[in-house]
Design an enzyme around this catalytic site. Sequence first.
Site, PDB file in Angstrom:
ATOM      1  N   HIS A 141     -27.709   4.352 -50.862  1.00 44.86           N
ATOM      2  CA  HIS A 141     -29.159   4.235 -50.742  1.00 44.86           C
ATOM      3  C   HIS A 141     -29.801   5.186 -51.753  1.00 44.86           C
ATOM      4  CE1 HIS A 141     -33.164   4.680 -48.873  1.00 44.86           C
ATOM      5  NE2 HIS A 141     -32.919   3.583 -48.196  1.00 44.86           N
ATOM      6  N   ASP A 218     -24.201   9.798 -44.892  1.00 45.74           N
ATOM      7  CA  ASP A 218     -25.491   9.196 -44.545  1.00 45.74           C
ATOM      8  C   ASP A 218     -25.248   8.229 -43.386  1.00 45.74           C
ATOM      9  OD1 ASP A 218     -27.714   7.542 -44.309  1.00 45.74           O
ATOM     10  OD2 ASP A 218     -27.926   7.174 -46.457  1.00 45.74           O
ATOM     11  N   GLN A 221     -27.481   4.044 -40.838  1.00 39.76           N
ATOM     12  CA  GLN A 221     -27.172   2.708 -40.317  1.00 39.76           C
ATOM     13  C   GLN A 221     -25.998   2.705 -39.358  1.00 39.76           C
ATOM     14  OE1 GLN A 221     -29.092   0.154 -40.889  1.00 39.76           O
ATOM     15  NE2 GLN A 221     -30.345   0.955 -42.553  1.00 39.76           N
ATOM     16  N   LYS A 244     -34.750   4.376 -36.569  1.00 38.43           N
ATOM     17  CA  LYS A 244     -33.811   3.256 -36.598  1.00 38.43           C
ATOM     18  C   LYS A 244     -33.004   3.164 -35.306  1.00 38.43           C
ATOM     19  CE  LYS A 244     -33.174   3.713 -41.635  1.00 38.43           C
ATOM     20  NZ  LYS A 244     -33.901   2.533 -42.130  1.00 38.43           N
ATOM     21  N   CYS A 383     -33.670  -0.568 -51.336  1.00 36.11           N
ATOM     22  CA  CYS A 383     -33.418   0.781 -51.858  1.00 36.11           C
ATOM     23  C   CYS A 383     -31.986   0.929 -52.361  1.00 36.11           C
ATOM     24  CB  CYS A 383     -33.739   1.857 -50.814  1.00 36.11           C
ATOM     25  SG  CYS A 383     -35.485   2.004 -50.450  1.00 36.11           S
TER      26      CYS A 383
END
Length: 425
Positions: A141, A218, A221, A244, A383
């Site tokens: 990202h 990261d 998600q 999220k 992104c």
Amino acid sequence: MSTQESYPIDVDAIREDFPILQRKIGGDVTVPGPSEDDDTPLVYLDNGATSQTPDQVVDAIADYYRTYNSNVHRGIHHLSQEASVAYENAHDRVAEFIGANGREEVVFTKNTTESENLVAYAWGLNELGPEDSVVLTQMEHHASLVTWQQIGKKTGADVRFIRVDEEGRLDMDHARELVDDSTKMVSVVHVSNTLGTVNPVSELADLAHDHGAYIFVDGAQSVPNRPVDVQDIDADFFAFSGHKMCGPTGIGVLYGKEEILEEMEPYLYGGEMIRRVSYDDASWEDLPWKFEAGTPVIAQGIALHAAIDYLDDIGMEKIQRHEEQLVEYAYDELTAFDDVEIYGPPGDDRGGLVAFNLDGVHAHDLSSIVNDYGVAIRAGDHCTQPLHDTLGVAASARASFYLYNTHEEIDVLVDAVDEARQLFG
């Protein structure tokens, strides 16, 4: 098709907690909110961008503002004490949720991007030089890619990218070539927000540590839809966002191993993060507060606590199984069209999203047609512009699923894609 009875969670009961899912779509889009002309049920499949928020989390925010709204760590009066306890408890709850050792390892930021920047500037600017390297992946990202790219420009460090193979997985042989004794940081996305790839972050952590490097994961998600244990992964840093995972916007989390955070200098300076100040110098507050300058994200932190309670009550393992059912079904239904291309691994081996294109139709046009069916999806580069360049496409459409979505909603998406196929011939 699976039925409600076969879902690992009670989707009907869950949907009752999200009033927005009862909305109808249509009418005058220049006026926010429902209008008398709305007649198409909302099918919300843009969860990779942001999830919806249940009543329980909205109530937690409202309760804070209605009953004990006050700044934290600065007042002896009752409201400040009550808010401080709730805010600190939120750190404890996050630590428990991700397997951290305690609140000292949990810093509240405003999103995953800020968490990336905190480490890049507080650690990277001080520790990296021209003889060093940072290793990323081609599927990063922009929050990771651009941040470390710019730090590389400032420090002279070499920024390298692990290749993505034809199936959308990391080329681990290439990873072993790139990560060497010059490497000081490996920064990798846990689940790709475009390919859906679930990366082998524990293996990458071992590789980084074998060469004396840190690893930043990261988890934007992954944390919302699967169990995550940062100690099991052996991540040095791990970041994710509240919006999220049924929480509010405006709050992110940075996990860092306590011994590393202790050695790092603050990223922002001001109130809340100081212990003692003179006209000549200052000393810093204990972890995690030394990284939370100014009035912090109090209401958002309290609401994140409520969101974690909500998800844990349902069960993260069950949420993961539900998403896996949905994404496999969507993958199979969409690939039944010979003019639809889905990017990333097979449907039975990916996170809960599908990014795809319809031959001859721009993703924005496809998204517009799908919207006529009340279906909210994403269109663009998500992104991940360099990844789209690697794939040879300017943009893609993305449907991303969550705990309140159903197979029937995917059927609406598939019907809408078929309509686009007919319209564009």
